[in-house]
Each structure stands twice: as C-alpha cells, then as structure tokens.
Design a protein around this motif. Structure first.
Motif, PDB file in Angstrom:
ATOM      1  N   ILE A 196      48.339  33.923  40.721  1.00  0.00           N
ATOM      2  CA  ILE A 196      48.411  34.169  42.159  1.00  0.00           C
ATOM      3  C   ILE A 196      48.186  35.650  42.494  1.00  0.00           C
ATOM      4  O   ILE A 196      47.419  35.945  43.410  1.00  0.00           O
ATOM      5  CB  ILE A 196      49.718  33.611  42.752  1.00  0.00           C
ATOM      6  CG1 ILE A 196      49.699  32.079  42.604  1.00  0.00           C
ATOM      7  CG2 ILE A 196      49.881  34.014  44.218  1.00  0.00           C
ATOM      8  CD1 ILE A 196      50.965  31.386  42.975  1.00  0.00           C
ATOM      9  N   PRO A 197      48.804  36.607  41.764  1.00  0.00           N
ATOM     10  CA  PRO A 197      48.473  38.008  42.062  1.00  0.00           C
ATOM     11  C   PRO A 197      46.992  38.328  41.849  1.00  0.00           C
ATOM     12  O   PRO A 197      46.419  39.119  42.598  1.00  0.00           O
ATOM     13  CB  PRO A 197      49.355  38.799  41.093  1.00  0.00           C
ATOM     14  CG  PRO A 197      50.494  37.892  40.795  1.00  0.00           C
ATOM     15  CD  PRO A 197      49.908  36.502  40.809  1.00  0.00           C
ATOM     16  N   ARG A 198      46.354  37.695  40.875  1.00  0.00           N
ATOM     17  CA  ARG A 198      44.911  37.904  40.668  1.00  0.00           C
ATOM     18  C   ARG A 198      44.107  37.370  41.850  1.00  0.00           C
ATOM     19  O   ARG A 198      43.132  37.979  42.280  1.00  0.00           O
ATOM     20  CB  ARG A 198      44.452  37.234  39.375  1.00  0.00           C
ATOM     21  CG  ARG A 198      44.779  38.079  38.167  1.00  0.00           C
ATOM     22  CD  ARG A 198      44.150  37.491  36.922  1.00  0.00           C
ATOM     23  NE  ARG A 198      45.288  37.169  36.055  1.00  0.00           N
ATOM     24  CZ  ARG A 198      45.340  36.188  35.200  1.00  0.00           C
ATOM     25  NH1 ARG A 198      44.320  35.386  35.053  1.00  0.00           N
ATOM     26  NH2 ARG A 198      46.398  35.990  34.464  1.00  0.00           N
ATOM     27  N   PHE A 199      44.518  36.217  42.360  1.00  0.00           N
ATOM     28  CA  PHE A 199      43.884  35.666  43.552  1.00  0.00           C
ATOM     29  C   PHE A 199      44.093  36.628  44.720  1.00  0.00           C
ATOM     30  O   PHE A 199      43.173  36.894  45.494  1.00  0.00           O
ATOM     31  CB  PHE A 199      44.453  34.277  43.854  1.00  0.00           C
ATOM     32  CG  PHE A 199      43.872  33.590  45.060  1.00  0.00           C
ATOM     33  CD1 PHE A 199      42.540  33.737  45.419  1.00  0.00           C
ATOM     34  CD2 PHE A 199      44.673  32.768  45.843  1.00  0.00           C
ATOM     35  CE1 PHE A 199      42.009  33.084  46.524  1.00  0.00           C
ATOM     36  CE2 PHE A 199      44.162  32.119  46.946  1.00  0.00           C
ATOM     37  CZ  PHE A 199      42.834  32.269  47.288  1.00  0.00           C
ATOM     38  N   GLY A 200      45.289  37.191  44.820  1.00  0.00           N
ATOM     39  CA  GLY A 200      45.576  38.182  45.860  1.00  0.00           C
ATOM     40  C   GLY A 200      44.704  39.420  45.729  1.00  0.00           C
ATOM     41  O   GLY A 200      44.209  39.954  46.730  1.00  0.00           O
ATOM     42  N   GLU A 201      44.506  39.886  44.503  1.00  0.00           N
ATOM     43  CA  GLU A 201      43.629  41.049  44.273  1.00  0.00           C
ATOM     44  C   GLU A 201      42.193  40.732  44.680  1.00  0.00           C
ATOM     45  O   GLU A 201      41.503  41.586  45.250  1.00  0.00           O
ATOM     46  CB  GLU A 201      43.680  41.461  42.801  1.00  0.00           C
ATOM     47  CG  GLU A 201      44.997  42.071  42.381  1.00  0.00           C
ATOM     48  CD  GLU A 201      45.127  42.233  40.873  1.00  0.00           C
ATOM     49  OE1 GLU A 201      44.106  42.057  40.164  1.00  0.00           O
ATOM     50  OE2 GLU A 201      46.238  42.521  40.409  1.00  0.00           O
ATOM     51  N   PHE A 202      41.755  39.520  44.394  1.00  0.00           N
ATOM     52  CA  PHE A 202      40.416  39.110  44.811  1.00  0.00           C
ATOM     53  C   PHE A 202      40.305  39.149  46.331  1.00  0.00           C
ATOM     54  O   PHE A 202      39.320  39.670  46.876  1.00  0.00           O
ATOM     55  CB  PHE A 202      40.107  37.710  44.275  1.00  0.00           C
ATOM     56  CG  PHE A 202      38.858  37.107  44.848  1.00  0.00           C
ATOM     57  CD1 PHE A 202      37.606  37.582  44.484  1.00  0.00           C
ATOM     58  CD2 PHE A 202      38.930  36.059  45.749  1.00  0.00           C
ATOM     59  CE1 PHE A 202      36.452  37.032  45.008  1.00  0.00           C
ATOM     60  CE2 PHE A 202      37.782  35.502  46.283  1.00  0.00           C
ATOM     61  CZ  PHE A 202      36.534  35.983  45.910  1.00  0.00           C
ATOM     62  N   LEU A 203      41.308  38.618  47.029  1.00  0.00           N
ATOM     63  CA  LEU A 203      41.283  38.624  48.491  1.00  0.00           C
ATOM     64  C   LEU A 203      41.301  40.047  49.036  1.00  0.00           C
ATOM     65  O   LEU A 203      40.588  40.360  49.992  1.00  0.00           O
ATOM     66  CB  LEU A 203      42.460  37.807  49.042  1.00  0.00           C
ATOM     67  CG  LEU A 203      42.417  36.309  48.747  1.00  0.00           C
ATOM     68  CD1 LEU A 203      43.723  35.640  49.166  1.00  0.00           C
ATOM     69  CD2 LEU A 203      41.229  35.656  49.433  1.00  0.00           C
ATOM     70  N   THR A 204      42.084  40.916  48.421  1.00  0.00           N
ATOM     71  CA  THR A 204      42.119  42.323  48.829  1.00  0.00           C
ATOM     72  C   THR A 204      40.763  42.979  48.605  1.00  0.00           C
ATOM     73  O   THR A 204      40.297  43.771  49.432  1.00  0.00           O
ATOM     74  CB  THR A 204      43.221  43.079  48.066  1.00  0.00           C
ATOM     75  OG1 THR A 204      44.484  42.456  48.350  1.00  0.00           O
ATOM     76  CG2 THR A 204      43.287  44.537  48.484  1.00  0.00           C
ATOM     77  N   SER A 205      40.106  42.649  47.486  1.00  0.00           N
ATOM     78  CA  SER A 205      38.781  43.232  47.203  1.00  0.00           C
ATOM     79  C   SER A 205      37.741  42.801  48.238  1.00  0.00           C
ATOM     80  O   SER A 205      36.731  43.485  48.429  1.00  0.00           O
ATOM     81  CB  SER A 205      38.312  42.848  45.799  1.00  0.00           C
ATOM     82  OG  SER A 205      37.867  41.509  45.756  1.00  0.00           O
ATOM     83  N   LEU A 206      37.998  41.672  48.909  1.00  0.00           N
ATOM     84  CA  LEU A 206      37.100  41.218  49.966  1.00  0.00           C
ATOM     85  C   LEU A 206      37.381  41.908  51.299  1.00  0.00           C
ATOM     86  O   LEU A 206      36.655  41.701  52.262  1.00  0.00           O
ATOM     87  CB  LEU A 206      37.218  39.702  50.150  1.00  0.00           C
ATOM     88  CG  LEU A 206      36.777  38.842  48.979  1.00  0.00           C
ATOM     89  CD1 LEU A 206      37.109  37.380  49.237  1.00  0.00           C
ATOM     90  CD2 LEU A 206      35.286  39.008  48.712  1.00  0.00           C
TER      91      LEU A 206
END
Length: 137
Positions: free
Chosen positions: A42-52
């Motif tokens: 989930i934090p990795r998914f969050g990092e992906f969303l932040t990178s967007l």
C-alpha cells in the motif's frame, strides 16, 4: 411449435443483470482483498500516486481500497447500486489513464497489460448503472 432461440427476447432481464452485477463486484473486490493481505504494497501504491502528482499518496491509496471494497459490497448486497457503479467507474478510469493506456489496447495476445479488460468492466458497470437508474415519474 419449436422455439427459435435466436429470435427470442430475454426471458428474465433481472437474472442476467444480477449475474453481471455480482460478477463485476467479485472481480473488482479481488483488488482490495489483495491489498489487505499484502499491506506492505500500500505505501508503494501511495508513492506511485504521489509520483503522478496526487497529494497524500498513501492516504489516497487507502481511500481507493476502501472505496473499491464498499462499492463491491454494495453491489453484492444490491444496495446503492448507482453510487457503487459510479465509484468503481471513477477508479477504473483513473487506472486506465495512469496505468493501462501506456500498454495499448490488448491485455494479452498482441499486447500485454492494456485497456481491454478495463473497458469490459466499464461497459458492464455502465449497463448495470443504467438498469438501476431511477425512472422519471
């Protein structure tokens, strides 16, 4: 007289729509269930969303999981069907735009990871939503 199966109208539209509603709900529910059993992602998914460019990536990732869960459970319970379809449609559209569009159309075959399956889900959700949309009186 022999029934001409290829010329008949649907005998029970509700049964068919129920199958689509339940099937789509179960398919989409697999995403948050996977997330809950693999919390470390989930934090990795969050990092992906932040990178967007989205703020509060990890919180947004949790919101997506909770929204998919709530919408799927609503569809399974046959309650709040129109809002549940709308919730899923929003998430799927963002997934198509940010993840699958770069891979083209096909999920397998001539391509891989494309938008094909997302469009099938969108079509199914739009059909269910239309069937449940309140009639004007």
């Amino acid at each position: 007289m022999i029934q001409q199966w290829y010329k008949t109208n649907p005998a029970n539209l509700n049964r068919g729509m129920d199958m689509v509603r339940i099937g789509v709900a179960l398919i989409i529910l697999m995403h948050p269930l996977h997330g809950y059993t693999h919390i470390e992602n989930i934090p990795r998914f969050g990092e992906f969303l932040t990178s967007l460019g989205y703020p509060f990536g990890t919180s947004l990732a949790w919101l997506v999981l909770l929204l998919q869960t709530a919408c799927s459970l609503a569809l399974l319970a046959n309650r709040l069907v129109v809002p549940a379809c709308l919730g899923h449609i929003v998430v799927i559209c963002f997934g198509l735009i940010h993840v699958h569009a770069q891979y083209g159309w096909y999920v397998v075959g001539p391509g891989q990871g494309g938008m094909e399956w997302g469009f099938i889900l969108l079509s199914s959700l739009l059909g269910v939503m239309w069937a449940y949309w309140p009639e004007k009186r």
